[in-house]
Design an enzyme around this catalytic site. Sequence first.
Site, PDB file in Angstrom:
ATOM      1  N   ASP A 159      36.573  41.910  33.890  1.00 12.74           N
ATOM      2  CA  ASP A 159      35.553  41.711  34.499  1.00 12.74           C
ATOM      3  C   ASP A 159      34.529  42.107  34.505  1.00 12.74           C
ATOM      4  O   ASP A 159      34.262  42.756  33.359  1.00 12.74           O
ATOM      5  CB  ASP A 159      35.730  42.807  36.164  1.00 12.74           C
ATOM      6  CG  ASP A 159      34.757  43.185  36.771  1.00 12.74           C
ATOM      7  OD1 ASP A 159      34.119  41.772  37.600  1.00 12.74           O
ATOM      8  OD2 ASP A 159      33.715  44.017  36.316  1.00 12.74           O
ATOM      9  N   GLU A 175      37.345  36.109  36.383  1.00  9.08           N
ATOM     10  CA  GLU A 175      36.815  35.714  37.565  1.00  9.08           C
ATOM     11  C   GLU A 175      36.750  34.134  37.561  1.00  9.08           C
ATOM     12  O   GLU A 175      35.343  34.414  35.997  1.00  9.08           O
ATOM     13  CB  GLU A 175      36.025  36.158  37.732  1.00  9.08           C
ATOM     14  CG  GLU A 175      35.672  38.422  37.748  1.00  9.08           C
ATOM     15  CD  GLU A 175      34.472  38.269  37.922  1.00  9.08           C
ATOM     16  OE1 GLU A 175      33.859  39.255  38.794  1.00  9.08           O
ATOM     17  OE2 GLU A 175      34.042  38.653  36.645  1.00  9.08           O
ATOM     18  N   ASP A 193      33.993  48.757  37.938  1.00 10.70           N
ATOM     19  CA  ASP A 193      34.228  47.214  37.056  1.00 10.70           C
ATOM     20  C   ASP A 193      35.550  47.404  36.371  1.00 10.70           C
ATOM     21  O   ASP A 193      36.108  45.907  36.623  1.00 10.70           O
ATOM     22  CB  ASP A 193      33.267  46.930  35.871  1.00 10.70           C
ATOM     23  CG  ASP A 193      31.718  46.499  36.104  1.00 10.70           C
ATOM     24  OD1 ASP A 193      32.300  46.102  38.021  1.00 10.70           O
ATOM     25  OD2 ASP A 193      30.877  47.555  35.719  1.00 10.70           O
TER      26      ASP A 193
END
Length: 400
Positions: A184, A268, A361
Amino acid sequence: MSRYRLTPTAAQEAVLREHCAHARYVWNLAVEQYAHWRPGRKGAPGYLEQCRQLTAARAEHGWLRAGSQTVQQQALRDFAQAMTAFFESDNPARRPSWRKAGRHEGFRIVGRGSQWEVHRLSRKVGKVWVPKAGWVRFRWSRAVPPEVKSYRVTMDRAGRWHVAFAAIPPLVLAPRNGQAVGIDRGVAVSAALSTGELLHVPDLAGRERARLRRLERKLARSKRGSARRGQARLDAARLKAREADRRKDWAEKASTDIARRFDMILVEDLRIVSMTRAAKGTVEDPGRNVRAKAGLNRAILRSGWGLLVRRLEQKAPGRVEKVNPAFTSQRCSACGQVDAKSRESQARFVCTACGYACHADVNAAINIAAGHAVTARGGFRSTEPANREPHLPTSLTGRR
Ligand SMILES: [Zn+2]
């Protein structure tokens, strides 16, 4: 890219300056052609058409013909590459712009196949081949990458010459341990792994950052063209280059480490560029929240995220997968509950349903890692995530 100090003779330096002028001229011609182009019009000329135009221009202008065709053609190829990067959706590349004399001085040489264009002369000295200039010496200040694909010769504002060798990053073999990792990208930390590790991009140290701010203030106050201004600009440029070097170094090391430890890497799908561009506003709604967004975007770009993902894709081709980031920051990685209120703060996640607490996170990284299943034998199976996100109207699918 690793940069070395080039030490041309006076005669060679004259040739290098010529090459710079030609490369700049050709590049700016290409920029101008694209500047006239508007959506809906006939396409701007592509690389091949521009090469034909270059041949015609060389036939017409003696000074251009006297220069190296390799250097001039390469400038066109660089431009074509810069345009591709500009249009790529998840690359934070800027639109290629005008090159100014004294500011952007440089050209690129591409190695000619099997011929090795870089040699070591002694412990501290190497030589590199430059068309029309011959063998130019450089300081062998660190190891030169074994597979040099191309090199770029540049002159900085202080008149010093450098050569930078570009090599294709070597492939990193998969460990074949069947393990997947989710990453992340954060703003506070640069990247969080689903293993709980937090990665930080080295930044300028507090003292260096304060110095940069001082120099920028000095720049704003000093008179244009003054020696004081020139020196301040040079010092500021040097500090920024140092920061960029550290970022690149970090991305190289982190990507190799991750590619070596995990079979499958999930990140992501962020479309950084569309986020950055959004900060400029749209035609209907120019400049909304520009200041706040620009600050966040600078932090994202500075975090080196784009470079990290690019390097991962180069070193572990086929092993990197981009996952839809919707809800990854709001979903509890323990029980699957999705609630914006679970995000207590930028850094802390506490599930409102089960009470699971974690670094926000890292929680997101675990969700990202769960985006795909890894089979017991170490192969990869593309399946739907075990806990699918609920279907909500797209207006609610903002990440944070
Ligand atoms: Zn929970």
